[in-house]
Write a protein that holds these residues in place. Structure first.
Motif, PDB file in Angstrom:
ATOM      1  N   TYR A  93      -9.241  -0.252  -1.439  1.00 22.08           N
ATOM      2  CA  TYR A  93     -10.287   0.729  -1.138  1.00 22.08           C
ATOM      3  C   TYR A  93      -9.817   2.139  -1.491  1.00 22.08           C
ATOM      4  N   ILE A  94      -8.583   2.485  -1.105  1.00 15.83           N
ATOM      5  CA  ILE A  94      -8.050   3.803  -1.437  1.00 15.83           C
ATOM      6  C   ILE A  94      -7.913   3.951  -2.950  1.00 15.83           C
ATOM      7  N   LEU A  95      -7.485   2.886  -3.621  1.00 12.42           N
ATOM      8  CA  LEU A  95      -7.372   2.908  -5.080  1.00 12.42           C
ATOM      9  C   LEU A  95      -8.729   3.149  -5.719  1.00 12.42           C
ATOM     10  N   GLN A  96      -9.776   2.574  -5.145  1.00 10.43           N
ATOM     11  CA  GLN A  96     -11.133   2.765  -5.660  1.00 10.43           C
ATOM     12  C   GLN A  96     -11.541   4.234  -5.572  1.00 10.43           C
ATOM     13  N   ILE A  97     -11.070   4.924  -4.533  1.00 10.23           N
ATOM     14  CA  ILE A  97     -11.411   6.334  -4.351  1.00 10.23           C
ATOM     15  C   ILE A  97     -10.665   7.200  -5.364  1.00 10.23           C
ATOM     16  N   VAL A  98      -9.359   6.967  -5.492  1.00  5.98           N
ATOM     17  CA  VAL A  98      -8.532   7.869  -6.282  1.00  5.98           C
ATOM     18  C   VAL A  98      -8.501   7.516  -7.765  1.00  5.98           C
ATOM     19  N   ASN A  99      -8.782   6.265  -8.097  1.00  8.58           N
ATOM     20  CA  ASN A  99      -8.698   5.837  -9.493  1.00  8.58           C
ATOM     21  C   ASN A  99      -9.667   4.692  -9.747  1.00  8.58           C
ATOM     22  N   PRO A 100     -10.971   4.965  -9.747  1.00  7.89           N
ATOM     23  CA  PRO A 100     -11.979   3.897  -9.849  1.00  7.89           C
ATOM     24  C   PRO A 100     -11.848   3.036 -11.101  1.00  7.89           C
ATOM     25  N   GLU A 101     -11.337   3.625 -12.193  1.00  8.36           N
ATOM     26  CA  GLU A 101     -11.245   2.857 -13.441  1.00  8.36           C
ATOM     27  C   GLU A 101     -10.224   1.734 -13.360  1.00  8.36           C
ATOM     28  N   LYS A 102      -9.350   1.765 -12.353  1.00  7.59           N
ATOM     29  CA  LYS A 102      -8.357   0.701 -12.202  1.00  7.59           C
ATOM     30  C   LYS A 102      -8.868  -0.492 -11.401  1.00  7.59           C
ATOM     31  N   PHE A 155      -7.428  -2.562   2.216  1.00  4.25           N
ATOM     32  CA  PHE A 155      -7.429  -1.123   2.486  1.00  4.25           C
ATOM     33  C   PHE A 155      -6.785  -0.373   1.319  1.00  4.25           C
ATOM     34  N   TYR A 156      -5.700  -0.933   0.789  1.00 10.63           N
ATOM     35  CA  TYR A 156      -5.051  -0.335  -0.384  1.00 10.63           C
ATOM     36  C   TYR A 156      -6.013  -0.300  -1.573  1.00 10.63           C
ATOM     37  N   ILE A 195       3.274   1.507   2.698  1.00  6.75           N
ATOM     38  CA  ILE A 195       4.052   2.377   1.806  1.00  6.75           C
ATOM     39  C   ILE A 195       3.298   2.637   0.508  1.00  6.75           C
ATOM     40  N   LEU A 196       2.733   1.577  -0.085  1.00  6.14           N
ATOM     41  CA  LEU A 196       1.988   1.725  -1.334  1.00  6.14           C
ATOM     42  C   LEU A 196       0.787   2.659  -1.163  1.00  6.14           C
ATOM     43  N   THR A 197       0.103   2.527  -0.027  1.00  5.73           N
ATOM     44  CA  THR A 197      -1.067   3.368   0.228  1.00  5.73           C
ATOM     45  C   THR A 197      -0.675   4.825   0.380  1.00  5.73           C
ATOM     46  N   LEU A 198       0.410   5.096   1.120  1.00  2.00           N
ATOM     47  CA  LEU A 198       0.844   6.480   1.297  1.00  2.00           C
ATOM     48  C   LEU A 198       1.280   7.096  -0.037  1.00  2.00           C
ATOM     49  N   ARG A 199       1.941   6.309  -0.881  1.00  5.97           N
ATOM     50  CA  ARG A 199       2.330   6.814  -2.198  1.00  5.97           C
ATOM     51  C   ARG A 199       1.096   7.153  -3.032  1.00  5.97           C
TER      52      ARG A 199
END
Length: 374
Positions: A47-56, A44-45, A132-136
């Motif tokens: 997936y959220i990272l893919q949304i907010v920062n796809p290049e990572k 899930f983390y 916590i990581l996801t909320l940050r």
């Protein structure tokens, strides 16, 4: 997201199996749940990272799955390879459902039980850490999009915070249930159902919101050398790199390097071209029209006006809506129509912004107009 939902389904099936009486189903899926439960929230983390920062997104992120892979390898070896069907059922009945497992049983049963306990502890630990990581990640994303988008519908991740409440309830109810022996839980329909109802609700909400969520891509910009001092930019550079270089300059000089004429150019542009009427307006649209880069526009609005881009643009939209509501030619127009004419994507966004700036609703403002003219 497909892998996340697949793991969620397998985890849910294991719960239905043991707490719903489908023991054969539980016997089959049990060893694989060690993997699914430990990778749910890392996935899930990601997936959220893919949304907010796809290049990572890169293969390096697979390291988040290593604990789950190691545990499923252990459970598969002990449970699938080293136990036959009868021994698997014996393990479930005597070690998982009983509070007093036989001490003289083969070491593989005791080792499997210890693996089960370790998986529970790691599940709790990873759930909290990745929560916590996801909320940050979401909080950083919210601040970022407010600097670049005038309308946040479809790009906001506020829904993650909403479903996090359900997640916390599911997590703590699951922890509470696992303090009891599984047999005691089985004898209590309430205890056995609450965690899975909450967890099922969480998975359903994730699936629903993720289907409507767009991946946000912040485009690269072409910036002329004259637009940034001390940085060679006669090529296309990712906006993140520009940000880092300008942030370094800002730290060294203690003031953002904003062209002195940009404030006047921006205000003239807003008054003359009224770009705020475009509900899809983004900061790089303005930067393109002003022949500058969006970093300068963002810093100008942040430091000079003390606002984020979305708030800055919504101020003009609210002023436009107030003008329309006081215009005799639009008195018969609905507030929904006026919201659209003012540049808002939808009525709910209009109401929220109006209350933020005026401390009253649009309807209350409209009702006060005749009194104001008396």
């Amino acid at each position: 997201m497909a892998l996340f939902m697949g793991c969620a389904l397998l985890t849910f099936l294991s719960g239905i199996g043991i707490y719903g009486g489908a023991m054969e189903t539980y016997r089959i899926v049990y060893p694989y749940v060690f993997f699914t439960t430990l990778v749910l929230f890392p996935l899930f983390y990601i997936y959220i990272l893919q949304i907010v920062n796809p290049e990572k997104i890169s293969p390096k992120l697979l390291r988040h799955l290593i604990p789950g892979i190691l545990l499923v390898f252990t459970s598969f070896t002990l449970y699938v390879i080293m136990m036959n069907k009868a021994e698997q059922l014996f393990y479930i009945q005597e070690f998982l459902l009983s509070s007093n497992p036989p001490a003289d049983a083969h070491w593989k049963f005791h080792f499997m039980k210890k693996t089960d306990r370790l998986a529970k502890l790691l599940y709790i630990f990873f759930s909290v850490i990745y929560y916590i990581l996801t909320l940050r990640l979401v909080n950083r994303h919210q601040k970022r999009i407010e600097d670049y988008y005038s309308s946040l519908k479809g790009v906001s991740l506020s829904w993650v915070k909403v479903i996090s409440v359900v997640f916390v309830l599911a997590l703590f109810s699951g922890i509470s249930v696992h303090w009891f022996p599984r047999l005691n839980v089985l004898n209590s329909p309430f205890l056995s159902s609450v965690p899975f109802i909450l967890l099922g609700t969480f998975f359903a909400m994730v699936g629903n919101y993720s289907n409507r969520q767009a991946i946000i891509i912040f485009p690269s910009e072409k910036v002329d050398e004259s637009e940034t001092e001390g940085v060679s930019l006669k090529k296309e550079i990712p906006t993140e790199e520009i940000d880092r270089k300008i942030e370094t300059e800002t730290i060294e000089t203690e003031t953002p390097e904003i062209p002195p004429e940009l404030k006047e150019k921006l205000e003239n542009y807003i008054r003359e071209y009224r770009p705020f009427l475009n509900p899809e307006l983004k900061i790089w649209d303005i930067a393109r029209d002003l022949n500058t880069n969006r970093t300068y526009i963002s810093r100008l609005i942040n430091h000079i006006y003390g606002q984020r881009f979305s708030t800055f643009i919504n101020f003009y939209r609210i002023e436009e809506s107030k003008r329309l509501m006081t215009d005799p030619g639009t008195q018969n127009y609905s507030l929904t129509v006026l919201a659209s004419m003012s540049g808002f994507l939808n009525y709910s966004s209009f109401v929220r912004a109006f209350k933020t700036f005026e401390n009253i609703t649009p309807n209350e403002f409209r009702q006060s107009i005749p009194d104001a003219h008396q």
